[in-house]
Write a protein that holds these residues in place. Sequence first.
Motif, mmCIF file in Angstrom:
data_model
loop_
_atom_site.group_PDB
_atom_site.id
_atom_site.type_symbol
_atom_site.label_atom_id
_atom_site.label_comp_id
_atom_site.label_asym_id
_atom_site.label_seq_id
_atom_site.Cartn_x
_atom_site.Cartn_y
_atom_site.Cartn_z
ATOM 1 N N GLY A 1 -16.789 -10.267 22.062
ATOM 2 C CA GLY A 1 -17.678 -11.332 21.611
ATOM 3 C C GLY A 1 -17.082 -12.717 21.499
ATOM 4 O O GLY A 1 -17.755 -13.652 21.062
ATOM 5 N N ILE A 2 -15.819 -12.889 21.879
ATOM 6 C CA ILE A 2 -15.219 -14.221 21.809
ATOM 7 C C ILE A 2 -15.520 -14.957 23.114
ATOM 8 O O ILE A 2 -15.163 -14.491 24.195
ATOM 9 C CB ILE A 2 -13.695 -14.130 21.576
ATOM 10 N N LYS A 3 -16.188 -16.105 23.014
ATOM 11 C CA LYS A 3 -16.652 -16.809 24.212
ATOM 12 C C LYS A 3 -16.042 -18.206 24.391
ATOM 13 O O LYS A 3 -15.944 -18.700 25.497
ATOM 14 C CB LYS A 3 -18.188 -16.951 24.171
ATOM 15 N N GLY A 4 -15.659 -18.851 23.305
ATOM 16 C CA GLY A 4 -15.187 -20.232 23.384
ATOM 17 C C GLY A 4 -13.932 -20.367 24.222
ATOM 18 O O GLY A 4 -12.947 -19.640 24.018
ATOM 19 N N ARG A 5 -13.954 -21.297 25.165
ATOM 20 C CA ARG A 5 -12.820 -21.453 26.085
ATOM 21 C C ARG A 5 -11.541 -21.818 25.338
ATOM 22 O O ARG A 5 -10.460 -21.310 25.656
ATOM 23 C CB ARG A 5 -13.150 -22.543 27.121
ATOM 24 N N TYR A 6 -11.645 -22.688 24.335
ATOM 25 C CA TYR A 6 -10.457 -23.109 23.599
ATOM 26 C C TYR A 6 -9.851 -21.921 22.841
ATOM 27 O O TYR A 6 -8.629 -21.699 22.877
ATOM 28 C CB TYR A 6 -10.801 -24.237 22.622
ATOM 29 N N THR A 7 -10.709 -21.139 22.182
ATOM 30 C CA THR A 7 -10.226 -19.961 21.453
ATOM 31 C C THR A 7 -9.609 -18.956 22.404
ATOM 32 O O THR A 7 -8.537 -18.397 22.139
ATOM 33 C CB THR A 7 -11.384 -19.303 20.674
ATOM 34 N N LEU A 8 -10.275 -18.729 23.544
ATOM 35 C CA LEU A 8 -9.736 -17.798 24.537
ATOM 36 C C LEU A 8 -8.390 -18.280 25.074
ATOM 37 O O LEU A 8 -7.464 -17.485 25.259
ATOM 38 C CB LEU A 8 -10.725 -17.620 25.692
ATOM 39 N N ALA A 9 -8.275 -19.599 25.309
ATOM 40 C CA ALA A 9 -7.015 -20.152 25.819
ATOM 41 C C ALA A 9 -5.884 -19.915 24.829
ATOM 42 O O ALA A 9 -4.748 -19.592 25.227
ATOM 43 C CB ALA A 9 -7.183 -21.641 26.118
ATOM 44 N N GLU A 10 -6.181 -20.044 23.549
ATOM 45 C CA GLU A 10 -5.168 -19.789 22.518
ATOM 46 C C GLU A 10 -4.727 -18.326 22.533
ATOM 47 O O GLU A 10 -3.532 -18.021 22.439
ATOM 48 C CB GLU A 10 -5.723 -20.144 21.134
ATOM 49 N N ILE A 11 -5.717 -17.431 22.631
ATOM 50 C CA ILE A 11 -5.408 -15.997 22.654
ATOM 51 C C ILE A 11 -4.594 -15.641 23.886
ATOM 52 O O ILE A 11 -3.607 -14.894 23.813
ATOM 53 C CB ILE A 11 -6.720 -15.174 22.616
ATOM 54 N N VAL A 12 -4.988 -16.181 25.037
ATOM 55 C CA VAL A 12 -4.283 -15.885 26.284
ATOM 56 C C VAL A 12 -2.841 -16.359 26.202
ATOM 57 O O VAL A 12 -1.906 -15.619 26.542
ATOM 58 C CB VAL A 12 -5.016 -16.527 27.486
ATOM 59 N N GLU A 13 -2.638 -17.585 25.745
ATOM 60 C CA GLU A 13 -1.270 -18.102 25.653
ATOM 61 C C GLU A 13 -0.441 -17.280 24.677
ATOM 62 O O GLU A 13 0.693 -16.887 24.983
ATOM 63 C CB GLU A 13 -1.278 -19.574 25.228
ATOM 64 N N ARG A 14 -0.995 -17.014 23.502
ATOM 65 C CA ARG A 14 -0.259 -16.246 22.494
ATOM 66 C C ARG A 14 0.117 -14.854 23.023
ATOM 67 O O ARG A 14 1.243 -14.384 22.837
ATOM 68 C CB ARG A 14 -1.096 -16.109 21.226
ATOM 69 N N SER A 15 -0.811 -14.206 23.723
ATOM 70 C CA SER A 15 -0.567 -12.854 24.241
ATOM 71 C C SER A 15 0.483 -12.868 25.347
ATOM 72 O O SER A 15 1.352 -11.986 25.406
ATOM 73 C CB SER A 15 -1.871 -12.252 24.764
ATOM 74 N N LEU A 16 0.414 -13.865 26.221
ATOM 75 C CA LEU A 16 1.402 -13.970 27.299
ATOM 76 C C LEU A 16 2.783 -14.318 26.758
ATOM 77 O O LEU A 16 3.804 -13.823 27.266
ATOM 78 C CB LEU A 16 0.945 -15.000 28.331
ATOM 79 N N VAL A 17 2.828 -15.149 25.736
ATOM 80 C CA VAL A 17 4.107 -15.468 25.090
ATOM 81 C C VAL A 17 4.701 -14.198 24.499
ATOM 82 O O VAL A 17 5.884 -13.874 24.694
ATOM 83 C CB VAL A 17 3.917 -16.547 24.003
ATOM 84 N N ARG A 18 3.873 -13.446 23.791
ATOM 85 C CA ARG A 18 4.352 -12.238 23.124
ATOM 86 C C ARG A 18 4.793 -11.176 24.137
ATOM 87 O O ARG A 18 5.702 -10.386 23.867
ATOM 88 C CB ARG A 18 3.254 -11.695 22.206
ATOM 89 N N ALA A 19 4.152 -11.191 25.313
ATOM 90 C CA ALA A 19 4.516 -10.246 26.370
ATOM 91 C C ALA A 19 5.657 -10.767 27.246
ATOM 92 O O ALA A 19 6.039 -10.128 28.224
ATOM 93 C CB ALA A 19 3.302 -9.937 27.243
ATOM 94 N N GLY A 20 6.193 -11.925 26.892
ATOM 95 C CA GLY A 20 7.340 -12.458 27.615
ATOM 96 C C GLY A 20 7.019 -12.935 29.013
ATOM 97 O O GLY A 20 7.888 -12.943 29.891
ATOM 98 N N LEU A 21 5.775 -13.383 29.231
ATOM 99 C CA LEU A 21 5.353 -13.755 30.580
ATOM 100 C C LEU A 21 4.894 -15.206 30.691
ATOM 101 O O LEU A 21 4.779 -15.741 31.801
ATOM 102 C CB LEU A 21 4.211 -12.805 31.016
ATOM 103 N N TRP A 22 4.667 -15.867 29.588
ATOM 104 C CA TRP A 22 4.051 -17.191 29.596
ATOM 105 C C TRP A 22 4.830 -18.197 30.445
ATOM 106 O O TRP A 22 4.258 -18.898 31.285
ATOM 107 C CB TRP A 22 3.902 -17.715 28.172
ATOM 108 N N ASP A 23 6.137 -18.267 30.244
ATOM 109 C CA ASP A 23 6.930 -19.270 30.965
ATOM 110 C C ASP A 23 6.887 -19.057 32.477
ATOM 111 O O ASP A 23 7.043 -20.016 33.247
ATOM 112 C CB ASP A 23 8.387 -19.248 30.486
ATOM 113 N N GLU A 24 6.668 -17.829 32.902
ATOM 114 C CA GLU A 24 6.642 -17.525 34.331
ATOM 115 C C GLU A 24 5.292 -17.817 34.981
ATOM 116 O O GLU A 24 5.219 -17.998 36.198
ATOM 117 C CB GLU A 24 7.010 -16.057 34.556
ATOM 118 N N VAL A 25 4.216 -17.851 34.188
ATOM 119 C CA VAL A 25 2.876 -17.961 34.796
ATOM 120 C C VAL A 25 2.054 -19.147 34.288
ATOM 121 O O VAL A 25 0.954 -19.367 34.770
ATOM 122 C CB VAL A 25 2.067 -16.657 34.583
ATOM 123 N N LYS A 26 2.592 -19.915 33.349
ATOM 124 C CA LYS A 26 1.762 -20.948 32.713
ATOM 125 C C LYS A 26 1.244 -21.990 33.693
ATOM 126 O O LYS A 26 0.198 -22.606 33.449
ATOM 127 C CB LYS A 26 2.538 -21.629 31.578
#
Length: 261
Positions: free
Chosen positions: A123-148
Amino acid sequence: MVETPARQNRLPVKIQVESLSFYYGAVQALFEITMTIPAQQVTALIGPSGCGKSTFLRTLNRMNDIIVGTRVEGKVLIDGMDIYHNGTDVVTLRKKVGMVFQKSNPFPKSIFDNVAYGPRIHGIKGRYTLAEIVERSLVRAGLWDEVKDRIETSAVDLSGGQQQRLCIARALAIDPEILLMDEPASALDPRATSRIEDLIGELRQHYTIVIVTHNMQQAARVSDFTAFFYEGRLVEFGPAQQIFTMPKAKQTEDYITGRFG
């Protein structure tokens, strides 16, 4: 019955399994499993192929429910609540208990849409909220710096190790408390495997992790506790160091030393 390790008694309990038996039709795959899995620790399940460890893992978020003819006896309590109780909301359960599979399975979508998929379903639809979740999840998975810088490119263009970390990020995006991992590094090369193992070590600060692995060296490296399964039964369960250096059961010792399996 397998006794509960003394050290484990001092840790908060996340999952309590009581006399769990599991059947594929008339075939019994698990026999009276009783185990206490502590919070924010890594518990590894080891044993030969076909011993029931992956079946057991899938009982912890009811993934086996999708297989026709299966049946469960006993209890699985998460935070004291029986997940096999008739009133259990399985969708909510699987939000709390995320899963990463043996083979990385990114959707044929962008990296962003892969990670945002779960939050959108919930049920989360807002692009800004989704962008925050995506970045946080990729950071936590150790992938953000490689794909940002290519977040909108296809996830299937990532390397095998990156795809598996993306799948971990996708599991983390729904904010689970427990992470189940079914041989997450078995298809990866040594360098990617090492990155996944390092990541597991980092994630234990935030999640209760249960991992199935055929690689005993990996289990020894990443786990706090280790459970040895054989022919659908839990033979021995205890602190990883004790299991790998002073196992109490001869079956465990024989498996670890390579006499069978």
